[in-house]
Design a protein around this motif. Structure first.
Motif, PDB file in Angstrom:
ATOM      1  N   PHE A   1     -25.922 -45.043  16.915  1.00 52.52           N
ATOM      2  CA  PHE A   1     -27.010 -44.616  16.016  1.00 52.52           C
ATOM      3  C   PHE A   1     -28.073 -45.711  15.919  1.00 52.52           C
ATOM      4  CE2 PHE A   1     -23.760 -42.004  13.322  1.00 52.52           C
ATOM      5  CZ  PHE A   1     -23.675 -41.069  14.331  1.00 52.52           C
ATOM      6  N   ASP A   2     -27.618 -46.950  15.815  1.00 56.10           N
ATOM      7  CA  ASP A   2     -28.562 -48.073  15.765  1.00 56.10           C
ATOM      8  C   ASP A   2     -29.383 -48.158  17.050  1.00 56.10           C
ATOM      9  OD1 ASP A   2     -27.990 -48.956  13.213  1.00 56.10           O
ATOM     10  OD2 ASP A   2     -26.632 -50.549  13.846  1.00 56.10           O
ATOM     11  N   GLN A   3     -28.721 -47.906  18.183  1.00 60.88           N
ATOM     12  CA  GLN A   3     -29.436 -47.975  19.454  1.00 60.88           C
ATOM     13  C   GLN A   3     -30.509 -46.899  19.575  1.00 60.88           C
ATOM     14  OE1 GLN A   3     -25.759 -48.192  22.128  1.00 60.88           O
ATOM     15  NE2 GLN A   3     -27.278 -49.310  23.345  1.00 60.88           N
ATOM     16  N   LEU A   4     -30.184 -45.685  19.167  1.00 52.96           N
ATOM     17  CA  LEU A   4     -31.080 -44.550  19.391  1.00 52.96           C
ATOM     18  C   LEU A   4     -32.129 -44.397  18.293  1.00 52.96           C
ATOM     19  CD1 LEU A   4     -28.561 -41.844  20.665  1.00 52.96           C
ATOM     20  CD2 LEU A   4     -30.007 -43.374  22.018  1.00 52.96           C
ATOM     21  N   ALA A   5     -31.722 -44.604  17.040  1.00 53.41           N
ATOM     22  CA  ALA A   5     -32.623 -44.382  15.903  1.00 53.41           C
ATOM     23  C   ALA A   5     -33.169 -45.670  15.317  1.00 53.41           C
ATOM     24  CB  ALA A   5     -31.906 -43.589  14.812  1.00 53.41           C
ATOM     25  N   GLY A   6     -32.440 -46.759  15.509  1.00 54.00           N
ATOM     26  CA  GLY A   6     -32.853 -48.039  14.966  1.00 54.00           C
ATOM     27  C   GLY A   6     -32.079 -48.411  13.715  1.00 54.00           C
ATOM     28  N   PRO A   7     -31.695 -49.680  13.570  1.00 54.39           N
ATOM     29  CA  PRO A   7     -30.992 -50.119  12.364  1.00 54.39           C
ATOM     30  C   PRO A   7     -31.807 -49.814  11.109  1.00 54.39           C
ATOM     31  CG  PRO A   7     -30.942 -51.819  14.069  1.00 54.39           C
ATOM     32  CD  PRO A   7     -31.910 -50.770  14.535  1.00 54.39           C
ATOM     33  N   GLY A   8     -31.136 -49.266  10.105  1.00 57.10           N
ATOM     34  CA  GLY A   8     -31.816 -48.955   8.852  1.00 57.10           C
ATOM     35  C   GLY A   8     -32.635 -47.683   8.870  1.00 57.10           C
TER      36      GLY A   8
END
Length: 260
Positions: free
Chosen positions: A76-83
């Motif tokens: 999720f962090d990779q695709l959408a970005g952390p936070g």
């Protein structure tokens, strides 16, 4: 974590398949809960009277665990970005598809909407909206809670259709289109190659929020258990006004579609 090639394929194709996102044992625990709620007896096929049983929303620990594995969070962090996304505290909805030879009347191509407009009916999701910034939705997750082969009603995916959909949404700006309005325009994706969301229980397909997809009837011998929850976005996605290197893959796909 996804490889660079995986991320590039997500941008181009609109989805990525994650095997072993949760364990087969966890999937079996969830299926036992779902079977009880279908009102059907898994050992008595005469009780399998309805071709589709809709269930949800499930907040029990096994479901929440399935949607929040550490490998999924990293992706999720990779695709959408952390936070830029919210953890799931429930999983739903579940269209449980039982074997049937008959058209179920719900197998049309569509893109899932993510927010209600001023004129939307809270009980009619075809009246909800989707806009070019994918307000409210980061990903569509197709979570397989049973083994799904080609005959077991795997969700159909139009590969690369998310880019055509981005071009349809761009002129509608912040207001966006309703799910029904957008579905009436999806003939522009008819030439996209088709893939199916097959795999072993515990497989998750992470799809760009603009990806066109469709259900199909179950021609197999066992019910198919799959959830299709959204990953909620913490804020709308952007496709201009930032440094090129700061766009996340969801945004990069939109930029590519719009020739940015």
């Amino acid at each position: 974590m996804l490889t660079k090639i995986d991320v590039e394929r997500f941008i181009t194709d609109g989805y990525v398949r994650v095997e072993g996102a949760f364990s087969p044992e966890l999937a079996a625990t969830c299926r036992a809960i779902l079977w009880a709620d279908t009102g059907c007896d898994r050992r008595d096929r005469t009780t399998w009277q309805r071709p589709v049983v809709w269930l949800g929303d499930y907040t029990q620990a096994p479901f929440v665990q399935a949607a929040n594995g550490p490998n999924l969070h990293a992706i999720f962090d990779q695709l959408a970005g952390p936070g830029q996304w919210h953890p799931r505290f429930s999983v739903g909805s579940f269209p449980i598809r039982f074997p049937t030879p008959d058209d179920t009347g719900d197998t049309g191509w569509h893109v899932d909407a993510s927010f209600p407009g001023a004129d939307s009916d809270a009980n009619n999701f075809l009246s909800w909206r989707i806009n070019i910034h994918s307000r409210g939705r980061a990903l569509l997750m197709l979570m397989l809670f049973s083994d799904v082969g080609e005959l077991d009603a795997p969700t159909r995916i139009r590969v690369g259709s998310h880019q055509a959909v981005a071009r349809l949404l761009a002129p509608a700006g912040e207001t966006g289109l309703t799910a029904l309005e957008l579905s009436n325009l999806l003939a522009t994706t008819d030439d996209c190659p088709e893939a199916t969301a097959t795999g072993e229980a515990g497989t998750v397909y992470l799809c760009h929020p603009f990806l066109a997809h469709a259900a199909q009837i179950n021609r197999g011998s066992q019910p198919r258990f799959m959830a299709q929850p959204p990953l909620f976005a913490a804020k709308p996605f952007e496709f201009e006004g930032k440094q090129a290197s700061s766009y996340v893959p969801i945004e990069q796909a939109i930029r590519t579609a719009l020739g940015k």
